[in-house]
Design a protein around this motif. Structure first.
Motif, PDB file in Angstrom:
ATOM      1  N   SER A   1       0.844  -1.201   0.000  1.00 17.06           N
ATOM      2  CA  SER A   1       0.000   0.000   0.000  1.00 17.06           C
ATOM      3  C   SER A   1       0.877   1.249   0.000  1.00 17.06           C
ATOM      4  CB  SER A   1      -0.913   0.010   1.228  1.00 17.06           C
ATOM      5  OG  SER A   1      -1.914  -0.963   1.135  1.00 17.06           O
ATOM      6  N   ALA A   2       1.954   1.210   0.783  1.00 18.05           N
ATOM      7  CA  ALA A   2       2.882   2.347   0.826  1.00 18.05           C
ATOM      8  C   ALA A   2       3.531   2.571  -0.532  1.00 18.05           C
ATOM      9  CB  ALA A   2       3.952   2.108   1.894  1.00 18.05           C
ATOM     10  N   GLU A   3       3.912   1.471  -1.190  1.00 22.58           N
ATOM     11  CA  GLU A   3       4.523   1.578  -2.515  1.00 22.58           C
ATOM     12  C   GLU A   3       3.574   2.240  -3.509  1.00 22.58           C
ATOM     13  OE1 GLU A   3       7.199  -1.456  -5.072  1.00 22.58           O
ATOM     14  OE2 GLU A   3       5.174  -2.169  -4.613  1.00 22.58           O
ATOM     15  N   LYS A   4       2.316   1.817  -3.503  1.00 18.89           N
ATOM     16  CA  LYS A   4       1.334   2.380  -4.434  1.00 18.89           C
ATOM     17  C   LYS A   4       0.981   3.820  -4.061  1.00 18.89           C
ATOM     18  CE  LYS A   4      -0.375  -2.267  -5.195  1.00 18.89           C
ATOM     19  NZ  LYS A   4      -1.343  -3.289  -4.748  1.00 18.89           N
ATOM     20  N   LEU A   5       0.986   4.119  -2.764  1.00 16.27           N
ATOM     21  CA  LEU A   5       0.729   5.494  -2.339  1.00 16.27           C
ATOM     22  C   LEU A   5       1.807   6.422  -2.872  1.00 16.27           C
ATOM     23  CD1 LEU A   5      -0.810   7.581  -0.649  1.00 16.27           C
ATOM     24  CD2 LEU A   5       0.580   6.874   1.320  1.00 16.27           C
ATOM     25  N   GLY A   6       3.062   5.997  -2.791  1.00 16.18           N
ATOM     26  CA  GLY A   6       4.142   6.835  -3.307  1.00 16.18           C
ATOM     27  C   GLY A   6       4.011   7.091  -4.795  1.00 16.18           C
ATOM     28  N   GLN A   7       3.649   6.054  -5.550  1.00 10.98           N
ATOM     29  CA  GLN A   7       3.468   6.218  -6.996  1.00 10.98           C
ATOM     30  C   GLN A   7       2.335   7.196  -7.297  1.00 10.98           C
ATOM     31  OE1 GLN A   7       2.819   2.162  -8.107  1.00 10.98           O
ATOM     32  NE2 GLN A   7       4.970   1.602  -7.928  1.00 10.98           N
ATOM     33  N   SER A   8       1.265   7.143  -6.524  1.00 10.79           N
ATOM     34  CA  SER A   8       0.143   8.060  -6.741  1.00 10.79           C
ATOM     35  C   SER A   8       0.515   9.486  -6.363  1.00 10.79           C
ATOM     36  CB  SER A   8      -1.074   7.606  -5.923  1.00 10.79           C
ATOM     37  OG  SER A   8      -1.492   6.314  -6.295  1.00 10.79           O
ATOM     38  N   LEU A   9       1.232   9.643  -5.246  1.00  5.51           N
ATOM     39  CA  LEU A   9       1.584  10.985  -4.784  1.00  5.51           C
ATOM     40  C   LEU A   9       2.491  11.711  -5.773  1.00  5.51           C
ATOM     41  CD1 LEU A   9       2.212  10.436  -0.959  1.00  5.51           C
ATOM     42  CD2 LEU A   9       0.300  11.635  -2.033  1.00  5.51           C
ATOM     43  N   GLY A  10       3.392  10.965  -6.434  1.00  2.65           N
ATOM     44  CA  GLY A  10       4.273  11.611  -7.402  1.00  2.65           C
ATOM     45  C   GLY A  10       3.494  12.252  -8.532  1.00  2.65           C
ATOM     46  N   GLY A  11       2.486  11.546  -9.046  1.00  2.00           N
ATOM     47  CA  GLY A  11       1.650  12.125 -10.098  1.00  2.00           C
ATOM     48  C   GLY A  11       0.839  13.309  -9.605  1.00  2.00           C
ATOM     49  N   ILE A  12       0.339  13.221  -8.365  1.00  3.73           N
ATOM     50  CA  ILE A  12      -0.444  14.324  -7.797  1.00  3.73           C
ATOM     51  C   ILE A  12       0.428  15.567  -7.642  1.00  3.73           C
ATOM     52  CG2 ILE A  12      -1.646  15.098  -5.715  1.00  3.73           C
ATOM     53  CD1 ILE A  12      -2.622  12.194  -5.392  1.00  3.73           C
ATOM     54  N   VAL A  13       1.660  15.368  -7.156  1.00  2.00           N
ATOM     55  CA  VAL A  13       2.578  16.504  -6.971  1.00  2.00           C
ATOM     56  C   VAL A  13       2.826  17.219  -8.295  1.00  2.00           C
ATOM     57  CG1 VAL A  13       4.983  17.097  -6.458  1.00  2.00           C
ATOM     58  CG2 VAL A  13       3.704  15.627  -4.900  1.00  2.00           C
ATOM     59  N   ILE A  14       3.075  16.462  -9.350  1.00  2.37           N
ATOM     60  CA  ILE A  14       3.342  17.086 -10.652  1.00  2.37           C
ATOM     61  C   ILE A  14       2.068  17.724 -11.211  1.00  2.37           C
ATOM     62  CG2 ILE A  14       4.017  16.649 -13.043  1.00  2.37           C
ATOM     63  CD1 ILE A  14       6.299  16.717 -10.985  1.00  2.37           C
ATOM     64  N   GLY A  15       0.911  17.086 -11.016  1.00  2.79           N
ATOM     65  CA  GLY A  15      -0.344  17.685 -11.480  1.00  2.79           C
ATOM     66  C   GLY A  15      -0.592  19.037 -10.852  1.00  2.79           C
ATOM     67  N   ILE A  16      -0.401  19.124  -9.521  1.00  2.78           N
ATOM     68  CA  ILE A  16      -0.569  20.409  -8.832  1.00  2.78           C
ATOM     69  C   ILE A  16       0.498  21.395  -9.299  1.00  2.78           C
ATOM     70  CG2 ILE A  16      -0.472  21.534  -6.578  1.00  2.78           C
ATOM     71  CD1 ILE A  16      -1.612  18.933  -5.396  1.00  2.78           C
ATOM     72  N   GLY A  17       1.729  20.891  -9.464  1.00  2.63           N
ATOM     73  CA  GLY A  17       2.815  21.774  -9.899  1.00  2.63           C
ATOM     74  C   GLY A  17       2.587  22.350 -11.284  1.00  2.63           C
ATOM     75  N   LEU A  18       1.985  21.579 -12.188  1.00  2.00           N
ATOM     76  CA  LEU A  18       1.726  22.086 -13.538  1.00  2.00           C
ATOM     77  C   LEU A  18       0.687  23.201 -13.524  1.00  2.00           C
ATOM     78  CD1 LEU A  18       1.811  18.766 -15.580  1.00  2.00           C
ATOM     79  CD2 LEU A  18       3.471  20.633 -15.683  1.00  2.00           C
ATOM     80  N   ASP A  19      -0.238  23.156 -12.580  1.00  2.00           N
ATOM     81  CA  ASP A  19      -1.160  24.295 -12.425  1.00  2.00           C
ATOM     82  C   ASP A  19      -0.395  25.553 -12.048  1.00  2.00           C
ATOM     83  OD1 ASP A  19      -3.464  22.974 -13.098  1.00  2.00           O
ATOM     84  OD2 ASP A  19      -3.970  22.402 -11.051  1.00  2.00           O
ATOM     85  N   TRP A  20       0.615  25.396 -11.191  1.00  2.00           N
ATOM     86  CA  TRP A  20       1.445  26.537 -10.792  1.00  2.00           C
ATOM     87  C   TRP A  20       2.305  27.022 -11.962  1.00  2.00           C
ATOM     88  CZ3 TRP A  20       6.974  25.988 -10.017  1.00  2.00           C
ATOM     89  CH2 TRP A  20       7.591  27.159  -9.557  1.00  2.00           C
ATOM     90  N   VAL A  21       2.782  26.091 -12.773  1.00  2.00           N
ATOM     91  CA  VAL A  21       3.605  26.467 -13.926  1.00  2.00           C
ATOM     92  C   VAL A  21       2.821  27.348 -14.886  1.00  2.00           C
ATOM     93  CG1 VAL A  21       4.705  25.545 -16.020  1.00  2.00           C
ATOM     94  CG2 VAL A  21       5.148  24.486 -13.797  1.00  2.00           C
ATOM     95  N   GLY A  22       1.537  27.013 -15.094  1.00  2.00           N
ATOM     96  CA  GLY A  22       0.704  27.784 -16.011  1.00  2.00           C
ATOM     97  C   GLY A  22       0.631  27.143 -17.382  1.00  2.00           C
ATOM     98  N   THR A  23      -0.063  27.800 -18.281  1.00  2.00           N
ATOM     99  CA  THR A  23      -0.278  27.262 -19.628  1.00  2.00           C
ATOM    100  C   THR A  23       1.038  27.246 -20.398  1.00  2.00           C
ATOM    101  OG1 THR A  23      -2.522  28.129 -19.637  1.00  2.00           O
ATOM    102  CG2 THR A  23      -1.574  27.522 -21.764  1.00  2.00           C
TER     103      THR A  23
END
Length: 440
Positions: A370-392
């Protein structure tokens, strides 16, 4: 209990074949299934994204329970091998069912059936992975010899992942005359998975259950989970696994955007950058058991995390030439390969010590995966949020957006690795208690 010998070479190869087969049966889903859903199963993109997220949620909720139930099943028959034998048939079958043509059915039925198969595949993978990893504690004692088995496991996963990445699109193209080639590719991969999993089962089928299961009158799942919290070394290692998964997923999730907008390169350049990382990963996996026999666990863990951090910084912030980026990526790959083996081995050691006192090894491994899969999910979430900050970004992004993208590509994976490094020092005293007891 009598001491056991080191695992024979055939046992090590067969153990790795199990990981190879399970990855063949599942690796095509993250690679091609989203495209298959939208283009051939005719599922709207938003719903397709939800379908792919549902198994992750099911894993987080059910993996500890499944891990504990695998121990109960193993106790009933006296071996974990029957679960591996069941997986020989179940995993290839579900892979084929995922790609059976069903666009003639109404959309709600397609979504329900495909969602059910995705969840089923994910949960069956947990059953196999828990039984496969836990049987290493039945095959041999001691961190040194278990690290050899964990290295074989990681090698099997990595080689199968490379084969799926390289060959699956070509197999799809070869069978493109029927249903876009996906059912043909699924059949080919399922056949390979069946053979590899069968080899694994032939090797482990006579391995008896030795340790790691609860007493007949076991406590409730919430109470058993609370009891595991006393094992602070295990949860420290599991948290480092979460952080490592978050860092590597963030690095690779941001890479296509960096490749296009920062490196000004086409999609084919991704293969050029990723291949050395995977080759170096194999080298790190192969070297890990040798290093584990000569260096204390905390020193290896800290050193490998430091090398991974240096590789990330070099890869993302160093000179943007092919030679430099390949070198940085290779450094990250070697460190990640070693960490993959070491973290799994340390988690097994800390869990096995608790399971010897009557706690469920399967429960611990369910938490670990579960921890392994949580880490994989969090990495995508971090980049998704970060791309909103980056902008278009668009076809011609402005300079501030490019600077924010460069910062995100560096900071997201690097800062998470810094957090992992900060955990090593307080964890070190607990890891020193894992004195190895090699098999005679």
């Amino acid at each position: 209990m009598a001491e056991m010998r080191a695992p024979a070479r055939t046992a090590v190869v067969g153990f790795g074949a199990g990981a190879f087969g399970s990855t063949l049966s599942s690796g095509v889903v993250p690679l091609l299934f989203l495209f298959y859903l939208t283009e051939f199963a005719k599922v709207p993109p938003a719903l397709a994204g939800v379908l792919l997220a549902i198994p992750k949620l099911a894993d987080l909720l059910l993996d500890p329970w499944i891990g504990r139930r695998t121990d109960g099943a193993a106790r009933t028959v006296g071996s974990r091998s029957h679960l591996i034998g069941f997986s020989v048939f179940a995993l290839p079958l579900v892979l084929v069912l995922l790609f059976v043509p069903m666009e003639a059915f109404p959309l709600p039925i397609r979504i329900f059936v495909l969602g059910t198969f995705l969840v089923l595949q994910s949960l069956l993978l947990t059953v196999f992975t828990v039984a496969h990893t836990a049987i290493a504690s039945d095959m041999c004692d001691g961190m040194e010899h278990r690290s050899t088995l964990m290295s074989s496991r990681a090698l099997g996963q990595t080689v199968a992942g490379l084969l799926v990445t390289v060959l699956a699109p070509q197999i799809v193209a070869r069978f493109s005359a029927f249903h876009g080639g996906y059912i043909g590719a699924a059949l080919v991969l399922a056949a390979g998975a069946f053979v590899a999993l069968g080899v694994c089962w032939m090797v482990v089928r006579r391995v008896p259950l030795r340790t790691g299961v609860e007493r007949e009158r076991s406590p409730s799942l919430p109470k058993a989970l609370r009891a595991t919290l006393r094992n602070k070394a295990f949860y420290g290692v599991a948290l480092i696994l979460v952080l490592l998964g978050t860092s590597s997923t963030a690095l690779f999730s941001a890479l296509p955007y960096a490749n296009k907008h920062l490196l000004k390169a086409g999609p084919e350049n991704l293969s050029v950058l990723l291949t050395p990382i995977f080759v170096a990963l194999l080298a790190g996996v192969a070297a890990a058991p040798w290093v584990a026999r000569r260096v204390a666990p905390a020193r290896i863990l800290g050193g490998a995390l430091l090398l991974a951090l240096a590789g990330v910084v070099w890869f993302t912030a160093g000179p943007r030439t092919l030679v430099s980026m390949v070198a940085g990526g290779a450094l990250f790959g070697v460190a990640s390969g070693g960490l993959t083996v070491l973290i799994t081995t340390l988690a097994m050691e800390t869990a096995t010590r608790s399971s010897a006192a009557g706690e469920s090894l399967g429960l611990y491994l369910g938490v670990l995966f579960s921890a392994e899969k949580l880490g994989q999910s969090l990495g995508g979430i971090v980049i998704g949020i970060g791309l909103d900050w980056v902008g278009t970004l668009g076809a011609a992004p402005d300079e501030p957006s490019l600077q924010r993208l460069a910062s995100l590509w560096l900071a997201a994976p690097a800062l998470v690795l810094v957090l992992a490094l900060a955990m090593v020092m307080p964890l070190a005293p607990r890891l020193r208690t894992l004195s190895d007891k090699p098999c005679s």
